[in-house]
Design a protein around this motif. Structure first.
Motif, PDB file in Angstrom:
ATOM      1  N   PHE A  32       0.852  -1.183   0.000  1.00 56.90           N
ATOM      2  CA  PHE A  32       0.000   0.000   0.000  1.00 56.90           C
ATOM      3  C   PHE A  32       0.889   1.235   0.000  1.00 56.90           C
ATOM      4  CE2 PHE A  32      -2.410  -3.368   2.104  1.00 56.90           C
ATOM      5  CZ  PHE A  32      -3.438  -3.474   1.180  1.00 56.90           C
ATOM      6  N   ARG A  33       0.554   2.164  -0.887  1.00 57.52           N
ATOM      7  CA  ARG A  33       1.337   3.391  -1.025  1.00 57.52           C
ATOM      8  C   ARG A  33       0.439   4.503  -1.536  1.00 57.52           C
ATOM      9  NH1 ARG A  33       1.621   4.105  -6.389  1.00 57.52           N
ATOM     10  NH2 ARG A  33       1.942   2.337  -7.785  1.00 57.52           N
ATOM     11  N   ARG A  34       0.968   5.731  -1.500  1.00 54.65           N
ATOM     12  CA  ARG A  34       0.252   6.857  -2.098  1.00 54.65           C
ATOM     13  C   ARG A  34       0.128   6.621  -3.598  1.00 54.65           C
ATOM     14  NH1 ARG A  34      -0.229  12.120   0.331  1.00 54.65           N
ATOM     15  NH2 ARG A  34       0.517  12.031   2.467  1.00 54.65           N
ATOM     16  N   ALA A  35      -1.008   6.994  -4.118  1.00 60.45           N
ATOM     17  CA  ALA A  35      -1.213   6.887  -5.562  1.00 60.45           C
ATOM     18  C   ALA A  35      -0.305   7.873  -6.285  1.00 60.45           C
ATOM     19  CB  ALA A  35      -2.667   7.154  -5.916  1.00 60.45           C
ATOM     20  N   GLU A  36       0.106   7.474  -7.474  1.00 59.38           N
ATOM     21  CA  GLU A  36       0.910   8.321  -8.347  1.00 59.38           C
ATOM     22  C   GLU A  36       0.122   8.591  -9.618  1.00 59.38           C
ATOM     23  OE1 GLU A  36       4.332   5.839  -8.875  1.00 59.38           O
ATOM     24  OE2 GLU A  36       4.976   6.097  -6.791  1.00 59.38           O
ATOM     25  N   ARG A  37       0.486   9.639 -10.323  1.00 54.62           N
ATOM     26  CA  ARG A  37      -0.213   9.998 -11.555  1.00 54.62           C
ATOM     27  C   ARG A  37      -0.285   8.809 -12.518  1.00 54.62           C
ATOM     28  NH1 ARG A  37      -1.736  14.706 -13.642  1.00 54.62           N
ATOM     29  NH2 ARG A  37      -0.563  15.865 -12.116  1.00 54.62           N
ATOM     30  N   ALA A  38       0.752   8.009 -12.585  1.00 48.58           N
ATOM     31  CA  ALA A  38       0.781   6.853 -13.490  1.00 48.58           C
ATOM     32  C   ALA A  38      -0.276   5.807 -13.121  1.00 48.58           C
ATOM     33  CB  ALA A  38       2.173   6.224 -13.482  1.00 48.58           C
ATOM     34  N   ASP A  83      -5.601  15.005   2.611  1.00 47.46           N
ATOM     35  CA  ASP A  83      -6.091  13.886   1.814  1.00 47.46           C
ATOM     36  C   ASP A  83      -4.947  12.984   1.410  1.00 47.46           C
ATOM     37  OD1 ASP A  83      -9.052  14.373   1.097  1.00 47.46           O
ATOM     38  OD2 ASP A  83      -8.125  16.313   0.717  1.00 47.46           O
ATOM     39  N   ILE A  84      -5.202  11.691   1.450  1.00 49.88           N
ATOM     40  CA  ILE A  84      -4.242  10.715   0.952  1.00 49.88           C
ATOM     41  C   ILE A  84      -5.011   9.723   0.091  1.00 49.88           C
ATOM     42  CG2 ILE A  84      -2.554   8.923   1.517  1.00 49.88           C
ATOM     43  CD1 ILE A  84      -2.251  10.258   4.289  1.00 49.88           C
ATOM     44  N   LEU A  85      -4.613   9.618  -1.157  1.00 49.76           N
ATOM     45  CA  LEU A  85      -5.178   8.642  -2.072  1.00 49.76           C
ATOM     46  C   LEU A  85      -4.216   7.461  -2.102  1.00 49.76           C
ATOM     47  CD1 LEU A  85      -7.316   7.853  -4.177  1.00 49.76           C
ATOM     48  CD2 LEU A  85      -5.940   9.079  -5.885  1.00 49.76           C
ATOM     49  N   LEU A  86      -4.732   6.302  -1.728  1.00 49.07           N
ATOM     50  CA  LEU A  86      -3.910   5.104  -1.607  1.00 49.07           C
ATOM     51  C   LEU A  86      -4.191   4.117  -2.722  1.00 49.07           C
ATOM     52  CD1 LEU A  86      -4.564   4.546   2.186  1.00 49.07           C
ATOM     53  CD2 LEU A  86      -2.379   5.235   1.175  1.00 49.07           C
ATOM     54  N   VAL A  87      -3.183   3.344  -3.064  1.00 48.92           N
ATOM     55  CA  VAL A  87      -3.376   2.202  -3.940  1.00 48.92           C
ATOM     56  C   VAL A  87      -2.778   0.983  -3.264  1.00 48.92           C
ATOM     57  CG1 VAL A  87      -3.459   3.457  -6.134  1.00 48.92           C
ATOM     58  CG2 VAL A  87      -1.254   2.697  -5.254  1.00 48.92           C
ATOM     59  N   GLY A  88      -3.383  -0.160  -3.562  1.00 44.89           N
ATOM     60  CA  GLY A  88      -2.822  -1.446  -3.184  1.00 44.89           C
ATOM     61  C   GLY A  88      -2.275  -2.076  -4.452  1.00 44.89           C
ATOM     62  N   VAL A  89      -1.013  -2.450  -4.420  1.00 54.26           N
ATOM     63  CA  VAL A  89      -0.346  -2.992  -5.602  1.00 54.26           C
ATOM     64  C   VAL A  89       0.055  -4.434  -5.312  1.00 54.26           C
ATOM     65  CG1 VAL A  89       1.613  -2.714  -7.172  1.00 54.26           C
ATOM     66  CG2 VAL A  89       0.504  -0.695  -6.199  1.00 54.26           C
ATOM     67  N   LEU A  90      -0.247  -5.290  -6.265  1.00 54.18           N
ATOM     68  CA  LEU A  90       0.090  -6.704  -6.158  1.00 54.18           C
ATOM     69  C   LEU A  90       0.583  -7.162  -7.518  1.00 54.18           C
ATOM     70  CD1 LEU A  90      -0.036  -9.144  -4.187  1.00 54.18           C
ATOM     71  CD2 LEU A  90      -2.298  -9.615  -5.095  1.00 54.18           C
ATOM     72  N   GLY A  91       1.753  -7.748  -7.565  1.00 53.93           N
ATOM     73  CA  GLY A  91       2.311  -8.183  -8.841  1.00 53.93           C
ATOM     74  C   GLY A  91       2.481  -7.045  -9.827  1.00 53.93           C
ATOM     75  N   GLY A  92       2.765  -5.850  -9.328  1.00 50.12           N
ATOM     76  CA  GLY A  92       2.969  -4.695 -10.190  1.00 50.12           C
ATOM     77  C   GLY A  92       1.691  -4.053 -10.698  1.00 50.12           C
ATOM     78  N   GLU A  93       0.528  -4.544 -10.282  1.00 47.30           N
ATOM     79  CA  GLU A  93      -0.756  -4.000 -10.745  1.00 47.30           C
ATOM     80  C   GLU A  93      -1.535  -3.389  -9.589  1.00 47.30           C
ATOM     81  OE1 GLU A  93      -3.103  -6.853 -12.842  1.00 47.30           O
ATOM     82  OE2 GLU A  93      -1.430  -7.480 -14.101  1.00 47.30           O
ATOM     83  N   VAL A  94      -2.229  -2.291  -9.882  1.00 49.00           N
ATOM     84  CA  VAL A  94      -3.126  -1.682  -8.894  1.00 49.00           C
ATOM     85  C   VAL A  94      -4.341  -2.589  -8.760  1.00 49.00           C
ATOM     86  CG1 VAL A  94      -4.638   0.282  -8.415  1.00 49.00           C
ATOM     87  CG2 VAL A  94      -2.341   0.671  -9.349  1.00 49.00           C
ATOM     88  N   GLY A 121      -8.840  -6.178   0.729  1.00 50.58           N
ATOM     89  CA  GLY A 121      -9.634  -5.073   1.251  1.00 50.58           C
ATOM     90  C   GLY A 121      -9.441  -4.889   2.749  1.00 50.58           C
ATOM     91  N   ALA A 122      -9.411  -5.989   3.489  1.00 53.18           N
ATOM     92  CA  ALA A 122      -9.202  -5.898   4.941  1.00 53.18           C
ATOM     93  C   ALA A 122      -7.830  -5.325   5.251  1.00 53.18           C
ATOM     94  CB  ALA A 122      -9.365  -7.272   5.583  1.00 53.18           C
ATOM     95  N   LYS A 123      -6.822  -5.760   4.515  1.00 56.29           N
ATOM     96  CA  LYS A 123      -5.473  -5.227   4.729  1.00 56.29           C
ATOM     97  C   LYS A 123      -5.422  -3.739   4.396  1.00 56.29           C
ATOM     98  CE  LYS A 123      -3.341  -9.675   4.081  1.00 56.29           C
ATOM     99  NZ  LYS A 123      -2.726 -10.607   3.139  1.00 56.29           N
ATOM    100  N   LEU A 124      -6.142  -3.339   3.356  1.00 56.93           N
ATOM    101  CA  LEU A 124      -6.204  -1.921   2.986  1.00 56.93           C
ATOM    102  C   LEU A 124      -6.855  -1.099   4.102  1.00 56.93           C
ATOM    103  CD1 LEU A 124      -5.967   0.464   1.016  1.00 56.93           C
ATOM    104  CD2 LEU A 124      -8.073  -0.348  -0.067  1.00 56.93           C
ATOM    105  N   ILE A 125      -7.951  -1.586   4.641  1.00 55.86           N
ATOM    106  CA  ILE A 125      -8.621  -0.854   5.724  1.00 55.86           C
ATOM    107  C   ILE A 125      -7.723  -0.792   6.959  1.00 55.86           C
ATOM    108  CG2 ILE A 125     -10.590  -0.854   7.309  1.00 55.86           C
ATOM    109  CD1 ILE A 125     -11.263   0.094   4.438  1.00 55.86           C
ATOM    110  N   HIS A 126      -7.043  -1.876   7.275  1.00 59.18           N
ATOM    111  CA  HIS A 126      -6.112  -1.851   8.420  1.00 59.18           C
ATOM    112  C   HIS A 126      -4.982  -0.846   8.176  1.00 59.18           C
ATOM    113  CE1 HIS A 126      -8.000  -4.879  10.835  1.00 59.18           C
ATOM    114  NE2 HIS A 126      -7.987  -5.752   9.841  1.00 59.18           N
ATOM    115  N   HIS A 127      -4.535  -0.731   6.932  1.00 56.70           N
ATOM    116  CA  HIS A 127      -3.518   0.264   6.595  1.00 56.70           C
ATOM    117  C   HIS A 127      -4.083   1.677   6.821  1.00 56.70           C
ATOM    118  CE1 HIS A 127       0.060   1.796   4.569  1.00 56.70           C
ATOM    119  NE2 HIS A 127      -0.745   2.644   3.937  1.00 56.70           N
ATOM    120  N   CYS A 128      -5.314   1.895   6.409  1.00 55.37           N
ATOM    121  CA  CYS A 128      -5.963   3.198   6.629  1.00 55.37           C
ATOM    122  C   CYS A 128      -6.069   3.500   8.121  1.00 55.37           C
ATOM    123  CB  CYS A 128      -7.361   3.215   6.002  1.00 55.37           C
ATOM    124  SG  CYS A 128      -7.389   3.174   4.200  1.00 55.37           S
ATOM    125  N   ILE A 129      -6.458   2.524   8.899  1.00 54.28           N
ATOM    126  CA  ILE A 129      -6.567   2.703  10.356  1.00 54.28           C
ATOM    127  C   ILE A 129      -5.216   3.091  10.944  1.00 54.28           C
ATOM    128  CG2 ILE A 129      -7.016   1.508  12.539  1.00 54.28           C
ATOM    129  CD1 ILE A 129      -9.186  -0.128  10.928  1.00 54.28           C
TER     130      ILE A 129
END
Length: 162
Positions: A9-15, A57-68, A105-113
């Motif tokens: 999980f990281r901040r979203a980038e323009r790409a 504001d923080i826009l997050l992405v979850g990346v797995l195998g190089g894909e959002v 999704g659960a891991k993403l929410i825990h990251h947000c928390i």
């Protein structure tokens, strides 16, 4: 079910914008009018720039195998009620359809928390479309409680998605 690989999980980038737009456009239930049509891209770019420039504001992405594969946005608001407590709102939560059921999704929410705790938020809140019964069960399993009714007023009608 848990995936062998762990999402990052990281901040979203323009790409990431094309993948994020595709995630939202694939959400038929949300009814937000999102579209992958090229004519809409500039509007998404402007929104991304505003989010990126905001200290709250923080826009997050979850990346797995190089894909959002997932995204969420968190917003921090400090208001006078509750003695000036800072609240964090989680919104725009999406996991790619083919990746659901793997715990992303659960891991993403825990990251947000965790981000909320780092920023000193005293309350985390979110809204979920009333039609999303599965999402409501998901949030309740993660410890969220239903507490308020949400209301909306549309001030700008979006053009039909193409």
């Amino acid at each position: 079910m848990t995936s062998a690989a762990e999402p990052v999980f990281r901040r979203a980038e323009r790409a990431d914008l094309p993948a994020l737009i595709a995630l939202f456009a694939a959400d038929a239930l949300g009814g937000h009018g999102d579209t992958v049509h090229p004519d809409a891209f500039a509007r998404y770019e402007r929104a991304f720039e505003r989010i990126e420039a905001s200290a709250n504001d923080i826009l997050l992405v979850g990346v797995l195998g190089g894909e959002v594969v997932a995204t969420a946005q968190v917003t921090f608001t400090t208001s006078l009620p509750s003695r000036g407590r800072t609240n964090m709102t989680i919104e725009a939560v999406q996991t790619r359809d083919d990746m659901r059921g793997q715990g992303i999704g659960a891991k993403l929410i825990h990251h947000c928390i965790a981000l909320g705790r780092e920023r000193g938020a005293g309350l985390i809140q979110l809204m979920s479309n009333a039609k999303r019964a599965d999402a409501h069960r998901f949030y309740e399993r993660l410890g969220f409680k239903k507490s308020h009714a949400g209301f909306k007023m549309v001030l700008e009608a979006l053009p039909a998605a193409t």
